[in-house]
Design a protein around this motif. Structure first.
Motif, PDB file in Angstrom:
ATOM      1  N   TRP A   1       0.835  -1.201   0.000  1.00  0.00           N
ATOM      2  CA  TRP A   1       0.000   0.000   0.000  1.00  0.00           C
ATOM      3  C   TRP A   1       0.875   1.259   0.000  1.00  0.00           C
ATOM      4  O   TRP A   1       0.594   2.223  -0.719  1.00  0.00           O
ATOM      5  CB  TRP A   1      -0.920  -0.020   1.214  1.00  0.00           C
ATOM      6  CG  TRP A   1      -1.978   1.050   1.209  1.00  0.00           C
ATOM      7  CD1 TRP A   1      -2.167   2.004   0.251  1.00  0.00           C
ATOM      8  CD2 TRP A   1      -2.980   1.265   2.197  1.00  0.00           C
ATOM      9  NE1 TRP A   1      -3.230   2.811   0.583  1.00  0.00           N
ATOM     10  CE2 TRP A   1      -3.742   2.377   1.765  1.00  0.00           C
ATOM     11  CE3 TRP A   1      -3.295   0.641   3.391  1.00  0.00           C
ATOM     12  CZ2 TRP A   1      -4.807   2.868   2.521  1.00  0.00           C
ATOM     13  CZ3 TRP A   1      -4.363   1.123   4.135  1.00  0.00           C
ATOM     14  CH2 TRP A   1      -5.116   2.227   3.706  1.00  0.00           C
TER      15      TRP A   1
ATOM     16  N   LEU B   1       2.323   1.698  -3.489  1.00  0.00           N
ATOM     17  CA  LEU B   1       1.291   2.174  -4.417  1.00  0.00           C
ATOM     18  C   LEU B   1       0.972   3.648  -4.178  1.00  0.00           C
ATOM     19  O   LEU B   1       0.679   4.396  -5.120  1.00  0.00           O
ATOM     20  CB  LEU B   1       0.026   1.332  -4.275  1.00  0.00           C
ATOM     21  CG  LEU B   1       0.122  -0.120  -4.755  1.00  0.00           C
ATOM     22  CD1 LEU B   1      -1.171  -0.872  -4.447  1.00  0.00           C
ATOM     23  CD2 LEU B   1       0.435  -0.182  -6.247  1.00  0.00           C
ATOM     24  N   GLY B   2       1.025   4.066  -2.904  1.00  0.00           N
ATOM     25  CA  GLY B   2       0.749   5.470  -2.595  1.00  0.00           C
ATOM     26  C   GLY B   2       1.780   6.427  -3.139  1.00  0.00           C
ATOM     27  O   GLY B   2       1.507   7.631  -3.279  1.00  0.00           O
TER      28      GLY B   2
ATOM     29  N   LEU C   1      -1.146   5.163  -7.159  1.00  0.00           N
ATOM     30  CA  LEU C   1      -2.319   5.889  -6.657  1.00  0.00           C
ATOM     31  C   LEU C   1      -2.282   7.389  -6.939  1.00  0.00           C
ATOM     32  O   LEU C   1      -3.348   7.984  -7.147  1.00  0.00           O
ATOM     33  CB  LEU C   1      -2.482   5.637  -5.163  1.00  0.00           C
ATOM     34  CG  LEU C   1      -2.892   4.213  -4.771  1.00  0.00           C
ATOM     35  CD1 LEU C   1      -2.992   4.072  -3.256  1.00  0.00           C
ATOM     36  CD2 LEU C   1      -4.216   3.845  -5.424  1.00  0.00           C
TER      37      LEU C   1
ATOM     38  N   THR D   1      -5.646   9.454  -7.627  1.00  0.00           N
ATOM     39  CA  THR D   1      -6.160  10.375  -6.607  1.00  0.00           C
ATOM     40  C   THR D   1      -5.589  11.782  -6.724  1.00  0.00           C
ATOM     41  O   THR D   1      -6.144  12.714  -6.143  1.00  0.00           O
ATOM     42  CB  THR D   1      -5.835   9.822  -5.205  1.00  0.00           C
ATOM     43  OG1 THR D   1      -4.414   9.770  -5.027  1.00  0.00           O
ATOM     44  CG2 THR D   1      -6.408   8.428  -5.021  1.00  0.00           C
TER      45      THR D   1
ATOM     46  N   ASP E   1       1.368  10.044  -1.443  1.00  0.00           N
ATOM     47  CA  ASP E   1       1.200   9.664  -0.045  1.00  0.00           C
ATOM     48  C   ASP E   1       2.556   9.421   0.615  1.00  0.00           C
ATOM     49  O   ASP E   1       2.916   8.295   0.965  1.00  0.00           O
ATOM     50  CB  ASP E   1       0.321   8.411   0.055  1.00  0.00           C
ATOM     51  CG  ASP E   1      -0.007   8.074   1.495  1.00  0.00           C
ATOM     52  OD1 ASP E   1       0.160   8.944   2.372  1.00  0.00           O
ATOM     53  OD2 ASP E   1      -0.434   6.926   1.748  1.00  0.00           O
TER      54      ASP E   1
ATOM     55  N   GLY F   1      -1.819  11.037   1.518  1.00  0.00           N
ATOM     56  CA  GLY F   1      -2.969  10.445   0.851  1.00  0.00           C
ATOM     57  C   GLY F   1      -4.213  10.638   1.687  1.00  0.00           C
ATOM     58  O   GLY F   1      -4.180  11.137   2.809  1.00  0.00           O
TER      59      GLY F   1
ATOM     60  N   SER G   1      -1.364   5.640   3.942  1.00  0.00           N
ATOM     61  CA  SER G   1      -1.355   4.178   3.814  1.00  0.00           C
ATOM     62  C   SER G   1      -1.115   3.456   5.135  1.00  0.00           C
ATOM     63  O   SER G   1      -1.900   2.589   5.525  1.00  0.00           O
ATOM     64  CB  SER G   1      -0.277   3.770   2.790  1.00  0.00           C
ATOM     65  OG  SER G   1       0.985   4.313   3.147  1.00  0.00           O
TER      66      SER G   1
END
Length: 301
Positions: free
Chosen positions: A149, A152-153, A157, A161, A165, A222, A226
């Motif tokens: 996570w 990905l942030g 992502l 978004t 993050d 984010g 995360s």
């Protein structure tokens, strides 16, 4: 001809059902807390007045109180200490620092209870058969999920978004340290699960939102970060510190009181009877007047 076969199949089905229910029973309270968290956040997203949110807060505290009764006394104490400490952290994070905001720009009553629910969920994981059976492999699995996570942030992502993050990724080393080194790792592994659920639900339903860039530090975040579950490593350390201080304070106070009582305990005075007997044996004549004087002196008159 088919009746005996149906009977055996029904008996086998009942046996499988009982076996499955027995395996899931240790996780019943945790499953309930997960469901209540999601349903409660959805309900809060639909309230239109503060008094309705207050009622939801009272309900949350009631659920927490009843659920905590299922835990050992020591864990119940930890839960309520967590509620007190987390309330202070929440007031600082949302009202002072302003790193996130609730939709009414307040500190909802259900939030302190929610922290207690999260912490209780983590503490309940300490004695689960899953932890006993698989041990640290669960921690590794949770760490992989958290790391994925966080990665990905920072990569994928942001294209969806529009947020990088970094804040969530900064929590990862701290969370990983406690997850891999602490004997209370099941607490943090379980907390990651329920915090991920409530953060995704809370931000998706609009209960709160994280600022794109944190005030003061200017770290991008984010919505939600995360690995923000790493914050509970701080809360857990704070709870254990309070317990340690309270125990040492009580032990020190008991020691001081014991020494005070021992120091001020009255010393036994001289025996009047022994004095009179020694004078009689020595041949000294003891007059009635001196006997009366001795009696009066022994009475403090």
């Amino acid at each position: 001809m088919d009746a005996p076969g149906r009977h055996h199949r029904r008996a086998g089905h009942d046996q499988v059902t009982r076996s499955l229910a027995g395996r899931l029973r240790p996780y019943g309270l945790q499953a309930y807390l997960l469901v209540f968290t999601a349903v409660g956040l959805f309900a809060d997203s639909r309230v239109t007045a503060l008094w309705q949110q207050y009622l939801l807060g009272v309900l949350s505290f009631t659920v927490l109180y009843l659920a905590a009764l299922k835990a050992p006394r020591e864990q119940r104490l930890q839960v309520w200490i967590c509620v007190a400490l987390a309330t202070g952290y929440e007031a600082f994070g949302s009202l002072v620092w302003g790193i996130y905001h609730y939709r009414f720009h307040n500190l909802p009553l259900y939030v302190p209870a929610g922290h207690g629910i999260v912490y209780l969920f983590g503490l309940l994981a300490l004695q689960t058969p899953l932890v006993a059976r698989h041990g640290r492999r669960i921690a590794y699995l949770v760490l992989v999920a958290a790391g994925t996570w966080a990665l990905l942030g920072l990569t994928v992502l942001p294209m969806v978004t529009g947020r990088i993050d970094l804040q969530g990724a900064l929590w990862l080393p701290y969370f990983a340290y406690f997850l891999l080194r602490s004997p209370r790792w099941p607490v943090f592994a379980a907390i990651f699960i329920i915090v991920s659920e409530l953060e995704i639900c809370g931000t998706s339903f609009g209960n709160w939102y994280w600022m794109p860039v944190a005030p003061w530090t200017h770290i991008p975040s984010g919505n939600p970060p995360s690995v923000v579950a790493g914050g509970y490593c701080v809360i857990d350390a704070s709870v254990l510190s309070v317990l340690w201080l309270s125990r040492n304070y009580r032990a020190g106070l008991n020691t001081i009181m014991t020494r005070i009582k021992t120091t001020i305990s009255p010393m036994p005075g001289p025996s009047i009877r022994f004095w009179r007997a020694s004078r009689a044996k020595s041949g000294e004549v003891v007059s009635p007047a001196s006997t009366s004087l001795i009696r009066f002196r022994s009475r403090g008159l």
